[in-house]
Design a protein around this motif. Sequence first.
Motif, PDB file in Angstrom:
ATOM      1  N   ARG A  91      26.365  34.001   3.493  1.00 52.58           N
ATOM      2  CA  ARG A  91      27.485  34.888   3.128  1.00 52.58           C
ATOM      3  C   ARG A  91      27.809  35.852   4.269  1.00 52.58           C
ATOM      4  NH1 ARG A  91      24.949  35.110  -1.630  1.00 52.58           N
ATOM      5  NH2 ARG A  91      23.975  37.103  -1.177  1.00 52.58           N
ATOM      6  N   ASP A  92      26.767  36.391   4.916  1.00 52.51           N
ATOM      7  CA  ASP A  92      26.963  37.314   6.041  1.00 52.51           C
ATOM      8  C   ASP A  92      27.709  36.657   7.198  1.00 52.51           C
ATOM      9  OD1 ASP A  92      25.627  39.246   4.593  1.00 52.51           O
ATOM     10  OD2 ASP A  92      23.764  39.100   5.758  1.00 52.51           O
ATOM     11  N   ASN A  93      27.649  35.326   7.269  1.00 53.12           N
ATOM     12  CA  ASN A  93      28.343  34.580   8.313  1.00 53.12           C
ATOM     13  C   ASN A  93      29.593  33.881   7.785  1.00 53.12           C
ATOM     14  OD1 ASN A  93      26.722  34.521  11.026  1.00 53.12           O
ATOM     15  ND2 ASN A  93      25.221  34.548   9.389  1.00 53.12           N
ATOM     16  N   ASN A  94      30.108  34.387   6.659  1.00 54.49           N
ATOM     17  CA  ASN A  94      31.351  33.883   6.051  1.00 54.49           C
ATOM     18  C   ASN A  94      31.305  32.391   5.733  1.00 54.49           C
ATOM     19  OD1 ASN A  94      32.679  36.448   6.150  1.00 54.49           O
ATOM     20  ND2 ASN A  94      32.862  36.127   8.350  1.00 54.49           N
ATOM     21  N   LEU A 150      19.501  26.271   9.352  1.00 58.11           N
ATOM     22  CA  LEU A 150      20.243  27.403   8.793  1.00 58.11           C
ATOM     23  C   LEU A 150      20.819  28.274   9.904  1.00 58.11           C
ATOM     24  CD1 LEU A 150      21.065  29.115   6.283  1.00 58.11           C
ATOM     25  CD2 LEU A 150      18.883  30.325   6.587  1.00 58.11           C
ATOM     26  N   LYS A 151      20.004  28.572  10.893  1.00 61.52           N
ATOM     27  CA  LYS A 151      20.442  29.398  12.025  1.00 61.52           C
ATOM     28  C   LYS A 151      21.634  28.755  12.729  1.00 61.52           C
ATOM     29  CE  LYS A 151      18.690  31.105  16.449  1.00 61.52           C
ATOM     30  NZ  LYS A 151      17.525  31.103  17.349  1.00 61.52           N
ATOM     31  N   SER A 162      27.837  27.725  13.357  1.00 61.49           N
ATOM     32  CA  SER A 162      28.718  26.580  13.584  1.00 61.49           C
ATOM     33  C   SER A 162      30.122  26.817  13.029  1.00 61.49           C
ATOM     34  CB  SER A 162      28.121  25.324  12.923  1.00 61.49           C
ATOM     35  OG  SER A 162      28.307  25.366  11.520  1.00 61.49           O
ATOM     36  N   ARG A 163      31.003  25.857  13.277  1.00 61.66           N
ATOM     37  CA  ARG A 163      32.365  25.915  12.744  1.00 61.66           C
ATOM     38  C   ARG A 163      32.435  25.492  11.284  1.00 61.66           C
ATOM     39  NH1 ARG A 163      36.143  22.561  16.395  1.00 61.66           N
ATOM     40  NH2 ARG A 163      37.584  23.248  14.812  1.00 61.66           N
TER      41      ARG A 163
END
Length: 187
Positions: free
Chosen positions: A52-55, A23-24, A29-30
């Motif tokens: 979600r916080d990482n789009n 997950l991290k 990642s892209r």
Amino acid sequence: MLKFKEELIGNPIIAAVRNDEDLKLAALSRAVIVFVLYGDIMSITQICSRLRDNNKLAFVHVDLIDGLKGDLAGIRYIKQFAKPDGIISTKSSSIKYGNQLDLVTIQRVFILDSLSLKTGIKNIHENNPDALEVLPGIASRIIGDFEKKMKIPIIAGGLIKEKKDVMNCLSTGAIAISTTTRKLWDL
């Protein structure tokens, strides 16, 4: 659904995560789309929130969430509290409930022989998922068979370890691939 299909076309590598370390790395990642293949009813909200916080677009494999029953109440719980972009399931009932709740649904099908291929096609027509994930993803002829008979996006998953596997799947009709192989997430 249109947004999901556009995201698949523009971002055909899907990160499939099985633990917190995955997950991290997936969050950084892209890969834009992430398949969540682990968790329980206590952690799934936090997992989806982190994505979600990482789009990222999060799709929860509801069959793999400990403590969750894939009935209407269970799927409603996932939608209300975890707020994923959609769900993945091998179970027809979970796909039907997801559709009823206006979630993007991905039917996961394991193709072991000609009977499972026939059954998979029948289930897709009955359940009307938004996309189909075919496993193993390295079975390119099977992807081609589904692609000829379905009008929904096909995602290849399972045993995809190398860039050549990705290219082969995409060239035979899959619109995207899901993989737990971290080195492929940034292709």
